[in-house]
Design a protein around this motif. Structure first.
Motif, mmCIF file in Angstrom:
data_model
loop_
_atom_site.group_PDB
_atom_site.id
_atom_site.type_symbol
_atom_site.label_atom_id
_atom_site.label_comp_id
_atom_site.label_asym_id
_atom_site.label_seq_id
_atom_site.Cartn_x
_atom_site.Cartn_y
_atom_site.Cartn_z
ATOM 1 N N VAL A 77 35.526 -0.177 -26.206
ATOM 2 C CA VAL A 77 36.254 0.865 -25.469
ATOM 3 C C VAL A 77 35.265 1.756 -24.710
ATOM 4 O O VAL A 77 35.447 2.049 -23.531
ATOM 5 C CB VAL A 77 37.106 1.704 -26.443
ATOM 6 N N GLU A 78 34.219 2.167 -25.399
ATOM 7 C CA GLU A 78 33.279 3.098 -24.785
ATOM 8 C C GLU A 78 32.570 2.483 -23.585
ATOM 9 O O GLU A 78 32.306 3.151 -22.595
ATOM 10 C CB GLU A 78 32.235 3.535 -25.824
ATOM 11 N N ASN A 79 32.271 1.203 -23.667
ATOM 12 C CA ASN A 79 31.418 0.588 -22.647
ATOM 13 C C ASN A 79 32.130 -0.423 -21.761
ATOM 14 O O ASN A 79 31.479 -1.182 -21.042
ATOM 15 C CB ASN A 79 30.224 -0.087 -23.330
ATOM 16 N N ASN A 80 33.464 -0.436 -21.801
ATOM 17 C CA ASN A 80 34.227 -1.362 -20.964
ATOM 18 C C ASN A 80 33.835 -2.816 -21.172
ATOM 19 O O ASN A 80 33.753 -3.586 -20.210
ATOM 20 C CB ASN A 80 34.065 -1.019 -19.477
ATOM 21 N N VAL A 81 33.554 -3.174 -22.401
ATOM 22 C CA VAL A 81 33.233 -4.568 -22.705
ATOM 23 C C VAL A 81 34.560 -5.340 -22.791
ATOM 24 O O VAL A 81 35.517 -4.844 -23.369
ATOM 25 C CB VAL A 81 32.475 -4.654 -24.052
ATOM 26 N N PRO A 82 34.639 -6.527 -22.186
ATOM 27 C CA PRO A 82 35.885 -7.293 -22.272
ATOM 28 C C PRO A 82 36.322 -7.480 -23.723
ATOM 29 O O PRO A 82 35.489 -7.677 -24.608
ATOM 30 C CB PRO A 82 35.515 -8.638 -21.629
ATOM 31 N N MET A 83 37.639 -7.415 -23.963
ATOM 32 C CA MET A 83 38.152 -7.439 -25.332
ATOM 33 C C MET A 83 38.071 -8.830 -25.973
ATOM 34 O O MET A 83 38.239 -8.957 -27.177
ATOM 35 C CB MET A 83 39.604 -6.955 -25.356
ATOM 36 N N GLU A 84 37.840 -9.865 -25.180
ATOM 37 C CA GLU A 84 37.738 -11.209 -25.749
ATOM 38 C C GLU A 84 36.577 -11.265 -26.730
ATOM 39 O O GLU A 84 35.544 -10.631 -26.510
ATOM 40 C CB GLU A 84 37.515 -12.258 -24.647
ATOM 41 N N PRO A 85 36.748 -12.032 -27.831
ATOM 42 C CA PRO A 85 35.736 -11.990 -28.892
ATOM 43 C C PRO A 85 34.383 -12.573 -28.497
ATOM 44 O O PRO A 85 33.407 -12.366 -29.204
ATOM 45 C CB PRO A 85 36.372 -12.814 -30.018
ATOM 46 N N GLU A 86 34.306 -13.299 -27.361
ATOM 47 C CA GLU A 86 32.991 -13.867 -27.038
ATOM 48 C C GLU A 86 32.072 -12.889 -26.305
ATOM 49 O O GLU A 86 30.917 -13.187 -26.084
ATOM 50 C CB GLU A 86 33.125 -15.179 -26.259
ATOM 51 N N PHE A 87 32.606 -11.714 -25.927
ATOM 52 C CA PHE A 87 31.771 -10.727 -25.247
ATOM 53 C C PHE A 87 31.560 -9.529 -26.162
ATOM 54 O O PHE A 87 32.496 -8.807 -26.461
ATOM 55 C CB PHE A 87 32.431 -10.271 -23.944
ATOM 56 N N ASN A 88 30.331 -9.351 -26.617
ATOM 57 C CA ASN A 88 30.067 -8.266 -27.560
ATOM 58 C C ASN A 88 28.703 -7.642 -27.331
ATOM 59 O O ASN A 88 27.717 -8.334 -27.173
ATOM 60 C CB ASN A 88 30.119 -8.780 -29.001
ATOM 61 N N ARG A 89 28.710 -6.306 -27.389
ATOM 62 C CA ARG A 89 27.436 -5.610 -27.430
ATOM 63 C C ARG A 89 27.010 -5.420 -28.885
ATOM 64 O O ARG A 89 25.841 -5.316 -29.183
ATOM 65 C CB ARG A 89 27.567 -4.250 -26.767
ATOM 66 N N THR A 90 28.005 -5.319 -29.763
ATOM 67 C CA THR A 90 27.711 -5.263 -31.193
ATOM 68 C C THR A 90 28.779 -6.073 -31.907
ATOM 69 O O THR A 90 29.885 -6.235 -31.399
ATOM 70 C CB THR A 90 27.666 -3.820 -31.722
ATOM 71 N N TRP A 91 28.432 -6.606 -33.056
ATOM 72 C CA TRP A 91 29.380 -7.394 -33.817
ATOM 73 C C TRP A 91 28.980 -7.327 -35.299
ATOM 74 O O TRP A 91 27.892 -6.861 -35.623
ATOM 75 C CB TRP A 91 29.429 -8.842 -33.321
ATOM 76 N N VAL A 92 29.911 -7.747 -36.159
ATOM 77 C CA VAL A 92 29.643 -7.689 -37.598
ATOM 78 C C VAL A 92 29.680 -9.102 -38.156
ATOM 79 O O VAL A 92 30.642 -9.838 -37.929
ATOM 80 C CB VAL A 92 30.675 -6.809 -38.335
ATOM 81 N N GLU A 93 28.621 -9.485 -38.840
ATOM 82 C CA GLU A 93 28.556 -10.806 -39.459
ATOM 83 C C GLU A 93 28.796 -10.680 -40.957
ATOM 84 O O GLU A 93 28.388 -9.711 -41.582
ATOM 85 C CB GLU A 93 27.183 -11.443 -39.217
ATOM 86 N N GLY B 85 41.166 6.474 -32.476
ATOM 87 C CA GLY B 85 40.670 5.863 -31.253
ATOM 88 C C GLY B 85 39.976 6.871 -30.349
ATOM 89 O O GLY B 85 39.827 8.041 -30.689
ATOM 90 N N ALA B 86 39.541 6.390 -29.180
ATOM 91 C CA ALA B 86 38.792 7.229 -28.243
ATOM 92 C C ALA B 86 39.670 8.372 -27.757
ATOM 93 O O ALA B 86 40.802 8.159 -27.335
ATOM 94 C CB ALA B 86 38.298 6.397 -27.070
ATOM 95 N N LEU B 87 39.143 9.596 -27.816
ATOM 96 C CA LEU B 87 39.990 10.763 -27.556
ATOM 97 C C LEU B 87 39.516 11.634 -26.399
ATOM 98 O O LEU B 87 40.027 12.738 -26.217
ATOM 99 C CB LEU B 87 40.078 11.624 -28.831
#
Lengths: 264, 256
Positions: A77-93, B85-87
């Motif tokens: 949300v903060e960085n306008n990253v596409p919501m599809e799971p293959e595009f991530n700036r951070t992820w949890v393994e 969520g973002a506020l």
């Protein structure tokens, strides 16, 4: 004597070329000087933020992570990253270790919808241990991605963050291949490389990165290595910190606690 | 003659180099190379990107009541934006924000082997299943029947059970509804209308009545010492009660 005579044609040619070169040279030098002058106060373009005063660092306490995936959502949300799971700036393994020491790793939807109980997927495995490891760009001190960029589109800032210039990036994917942590991806619309910036627009305003802001258990700790304070300082002083793939010499600035040997 | 060619070659080459140099200056962004081998202006472009998550500090400016509840709760320290969520938009123009649902509770509190030891994990199939009503139904069954959610009993701003305590002794009574209804004596809230008698005690515990901490030594007139203005005054709602009823509820410690 006739040899010393300059023909009319040659004289005119000489004058024309000379004038052309001279004009080009003078205009070039004047443009050069003008640009120099417009950039006289270099650091002032960064506004009130002084990047010489900071050197940012990031700590991930894997012993606290509950795998809720709020960080992944917040980042998108903060960085306008596409919501599809293959595009991530951070992820949890999620790491699962069985009795023989075999390691299984999965990250359904990059962890953004949380995780089912581990027995749902690994029911037939004799599980010895399972835990979550949040991943993000390690903001290496020696970043291989910056080294390989052919157009100078990615670079390290003075405060230690690796950024990407979307105007200069030609989308060749060389940096994506070079990153040993898989932290980079190609933006599908813009066709340029993208990755975690530690929310550079937030940390330069005194805010925490979005993932750190929303982590409910404080598993992500952000701070200034130059002037550590609060929990960040406490962790630096008391915890045994390690980095991912230290043998590569990339010198990451994302430090982990509670890793086992097989986490890469 | 050979010298003339040489001179002309050098002359043309230097002209070409000057032209190329000028072209390279013109085609390179102004700020390129000022900080390093990159476009310096790009740093400013990153700094100027818009913020979406405002930070919990902004919320308290308006929502101080929620803040004070959250401040003493188990969820203290968890940012408002973790669940809501973002506020930043909301801070700017007061736009409506999504209300969290059960799904969100489960993201953190569903049981999982991967979660750290000691982290509170609730299995919805076992939650309350050990409390049986009339020997047949479990509280879990009743919860299912009436579509209870986590939020029916738990206030996410203060996840401890915060239902009001029952201020009087039960003395064997178990049918709360014989006295309490939607109207009349101490009415219960509208959303409690469908809840059966049996579940009252799941949330509402009987308050402990303070014991008399001293021996009586023949003193029976409590009001001689205890008044509204004296040491250890009695509560507001005790005004009007007479001395002979005190000992019906307040037992002397150790005598029971």
């Amino acid at each position: 004597l006739s040899k010393d005579k300059v023909s009319r044609r040659r004289f005119v040619k000489f004058i024309a070329v000379g004038a052309l070169v001279g004009a080009a040279g003078i205009s070039g030098v004047s443009v050069f000087i003008k640009r120099r002058q417009s950039w006289a106060g270099q650091k002032s373009i960064l506004g009130s933020y002084d990047w010489d005063e900071h050197y940012w660092g990031f700590i991930v306490d894997t012993k606290l992570c509950i795998g809720c995936g709020r960080c992944v959502v917040a980042c998108k949300v903060e960085n306008n990253v596409p919501m599809e799971p293959e595009f991530n700036r951070t992820w949890v393994e999620r790491y699962v270790v069985d009795r023989k020491g075999e390691i299984y790793v999965d990250s359904p939807n990059a962890g953004m919808n949380g995780f089912e109980d581990v027995t749902e997927k690994y029911g037939d495995i004799d599980i010895r241990q399972s835990f979550f490891v949040p991943k993000l760009c390690n903001q290496c001190t020696n970043p291989p991605c910056v080294q390989v960029c052919p157009v100078g589109a990615t670079y390290v800032t003075k405060d230690g963050v690796v950024l990407i210039d979307r105007e200069r990036c030609i989308g060749c994917r060389y940096c994506i291949q070079a990153c040993p942590y898989g932290a980079r991806y190609l933006l599908p619309e813009e066709h340029v490389a993208d990755k975690c910036t530690w929310c550079y627009h937030r940390i330069t305003k005194g805010l925490k990165p979005a993932c750190v802001e929303v982590c409910p258990v404080g598993a992500r700790i952000f701070g200034d290595l130059r002037n550590p304070d609060g929990r960040f300082r406490e962790y630096l002083r008391t915890e045994r910190l390690s980095v991912l793939k230290p043998d590569l010499g990339t010198k990451p600035k994302v430090y982990y606690t509670g890793l086992i040997e097989g986490v890469r | 003659m050979a010298l003339s060619y040489y001179v002309r070659f050098v002359f043309l080459l230097s002209a070409l180099m000057i032209v190329l140099y000028i072209l390279s200056i013109l085609s390179t962004p102004i700020s390129f190379g000022k900080f390093g081998f990159y476009r310096g202006d790009n740093v400013r472009e990153w700094i100027e990107r818009p913020v979406q998550y405002a930070g919990a500090n902004r919320c308290v400016d308006c929502h101080y009541q929620e803040y004070s509840r959250w401040n003493v709760s188990e969820h203290f320290g968890i940012s408002c934006e973790t669940c809501h969520g973002a506020l930043n938009e909301h801070v700017k123009n007061g736009s409506s924000i999504p209300v969290p649902s059960d799904e969100l509770c489960r993201l953190c509190h569903s049981p999982s082997l991967s979660r750290p030891r000691g982290f509170p994990q609730i299995n919805p199939n076992e939650h309350w299943s050990n409390i049986t009503i009339k020997g047949v139904y479990t509280l879990r069954d009743i919860g299912r029947r009436f579509n209870y959610t986590c939020l029916t009993c738990h206030d996410p701003m203060d996840v401890r059970l915060t239902a009001p305590l029952i201020p009087h002794p039960l003395e064997g009574r178990s049918d709360c509804r014989s006295c309490h209804g939607l109207e009349g004596t101490e009415p219960f809230p509208n959303d409690h209308a469908l809840r059966p008698n049996d579940v009252c005690f799941a949330c509402h515990k009987v308050s402990k009545i303070p014991q008399v901490p001293h021996t009586l030594e023949g003193m029976v007139k409590c009001l001689l010492c205890h008044r509204r203005s004296s040491i250890v005054p009695f509560p507001e709602d005790h005004i009007g009660r007479t001395a002979d009823t005190c000992l019906q509820c307040h037992k002397v410690r150790g005598l029971e």
